[in-house]
Design a protein around this motif. Structure first.
Motif, PDB file in Angstrom:
ATOM      1  N   ALA A 210       5.097   5.131   3.146  1.00 43.09           N
ATOM      2  CA  ALA A 210       3.789   6.647   2.825  1.00 43.09           C
ATOM      3  C   ALA A 210       5.199   7.657   2.519  1.00 43.09           C
ATOM      4  O   ALA A 210       6.112   7.769   2.725  1.00 43.09           O
ATOM      5  CB  ALA A 210       3.399   7.418   4.453  1.00 43.09           C
TER       6      ALA A 210
ATOM      7  N   GLU B  94       3.010  -0.770   4.607  1.00 41.55           N
ATOM      8  CA  GLU B  94       2.626   0.253   3.939  1.00 41.55           C
ATOM      9  C   GLU B  94       3.240   1.308   4.254  1.00 41.55           C
ATOM     10  O   GLU B  94       4.629   1.524   4.863  1.00 41.55           O
ATOM     11  CB  GLU B  94       1.096   0.236   5.565  1.00 41.55           C
TER      12      GLU B  94
ATOM     13  N   SER C 168      -4.186   9.693  -3.619  1.00 40.11           N
ATOM     14  CA  SER C 168      -4.005   9.401  -2.309  1.00 40.11           C
ATOM     15  C   SER C 168      -3.143   8.121  -1.936  1.00 40.11           C
ATOM     16  O   SER C 168      -2.803   8.222  -0.851  1.00 40.11           O
ATOM     17  CB  SER C 168      -5.053  10.199  -1.917  1.00 40.11           C
ATOM     18  N   GLU C 169      -3.825   7.189  -2.627  1.00 44.15           N
ATOM     19  CA  GLU C 169      -3.432   5.730  -1.977  1.00 44.15           C
ATOM     20  C   GLU C 169      -3.871   4.319  -2.970  1.00 44.15           C
ATOM     21  O   GLU C 169      -4.865   5.282  -3.941  1.00 44.15           O
ATOM     22  CB  GLU C 169      -4.375   5.132  -0.529  1.00 44.15           C
TER      23      GLU C 169
ATOM     24  N   ILE D 194       0.621   5.404   0.350  1.00 49.82           N
ATOM     25  CA  ILE D 194      -0.042   6.618   0.428  1.00 49.82           C
ATOM     26  C   ILE D 194       1.322   7.789  -0.458  1.00 49.82           C
ATOM     27  O   ILE D 194       2.273   8.247   0.762  1.00 49.82           O
ATOM     28  CB  ILE D 194      -0.365   6.762   2.040  1.00 49.82           C
TER      29      ILE D 194
ATOM     30  N   LYS E 248       0.820  -1.339   0.134  1.00 51.85           N
ATOM     31  CA  LYS E 248      -0.123   0.606   0.056  1.00 51.85           C
ATOM     32  C   LYS E 248       1.331   1.615  -0.124  1.00 51.85           C
ATOM     33  O   LYS E 248       1.883   1.204   0.800  1.00 51.85           O
ATOM     34  CB  LYS E 248      -0.555  -0.051   1.143  1.00 51.85           C
TER      35      LYS E 248
ATOM     36  N   ARG F 269       0.459  13.950  -2.642  1.00 53.18           N
ATOM     37  CA  ARG F 269      -0.989  14.042  -3.208  1.00 53.18           C
ATOM     38  C   ARG F 269      -1.101  14.907  -4.713  1.00 53.18           C
ATOM     39  O   ARG F 269      -1.709  14.111  -5.444  1.00 53.18           O
ATOM     40  CB  ARG F 269      -1.486  14.228  -1.849  1.00 53.18           C
TER      41      ARG F 269
END
Lengths: 152, 86
Positions: free
Chosen positions: B75, B73, B16-17, B4, B2, B10
């Motif tokens: 980011a 995840e 955004s994801e 982000i 994932k 963004r």
């Protein structure tokens, strides 16, 4: 305790419910940060009004809990509370609350200042300001790094 | 995996994801960024200046040499500005 929320908070209500029933507490220090009007006179001279705070749900809470644990390891605190808002805020809005309770005042004062300094540098928040020239993301401030660095 | 994106990352990436499945030779954050950039001009723009990009893997601040794997995840975001104004 950590709270990350969009809605406003009532400092009076928070104070009334903070560290109650703990008779080791000799003092409570509470700091409330407010969105300052004109705080965003940017380098181009444009006045800043509202701003929108974006954060990383999940990581924000983890980072705040870490900062809170760090404060508790440095000072003999009886209780701590951190409330941080996100979303769109306008001048005059409350944005952050830090409260610390300790047996003696010095720990409460110092720990609250420490928490605020670290909130500015470590917490995953990003700020978008609305200016007369449009909206822009605010860059990280070196001054805030220096304020946090003094705690070692 | 994932991925982000926050703030202007963004906006620049237009995402955004997303869930991605990078090729097996993507072993660390730097490799992931290189692969993401290969997916289109928006990603290239978002990652044009890595000096202004910070990364967290599984919600922990880390560096671009940190390993990444399926299920992580990851980011990407600008340096944090904190919430307070003064």
């Amino acid at each position: 305790m950590i709270r990350v929320q969009q809605e406003d908070f009532d400092p009076g209500v928070e104070l009334a419910g903070f560290a109650t029933g703990n008779h080791a507490v000799g003092g409570i220090c509470m700091f409330v940060g407010v969105v300052r009007h004109g705080s965003g006179i940017d380098i181009d001279g444009a006045a800043v009004g509202a701003m929108t705070l974006e954060h990383y749900p999940g990581m924000t809470e983890r980072e705040l809990a870490r900062i809170e644990a760090d404060a508790n390891s440095r000072w003999p605190l009886e209780d701590t509370l951190i409330i941080h808002r996100y979303g769109r805020l306008v001048p005059g809005d409350r944005i952050v609350l830090v409260a610390t309770a300790s047996t003696h005042r010095k720990a409460a004062f110092e720990a609250s200042e420490f928490l605020i300094d670290w909130l500015k540098t470590r917490a995953p928040f990003w700020k978008k300001e609305e200016t007369s020239d449009g909206v822009r993301w605010v860059a990280a401030s070196d001054a805030d790094d220096i304020a946090a660095d003094r705690w070692g | 995996m994932k991925v982000i994106y926050f703030a202007w990352l963004r906006e620049k990436s237009g995402c955004s994801e997303e869930h991605v499945d990078p090729p097996p030779d993507v072993a660390d954050v730097a490799g992931l960024v290189a692969w993401l950039k290969s997916r289109g001009p928006k990603y290239e723009e978002a990652f044009a200046d890595l000096n202004t990009v910070r990364v967290a893997v599984n919600q922990e601040h880390t560096w671009f040499d940190h390993p990444v794997a399926a299920g992580d995840e990851v980011a990407f975001f600008p340096p944090v500005t904190g919430g307070m104004v003064n």
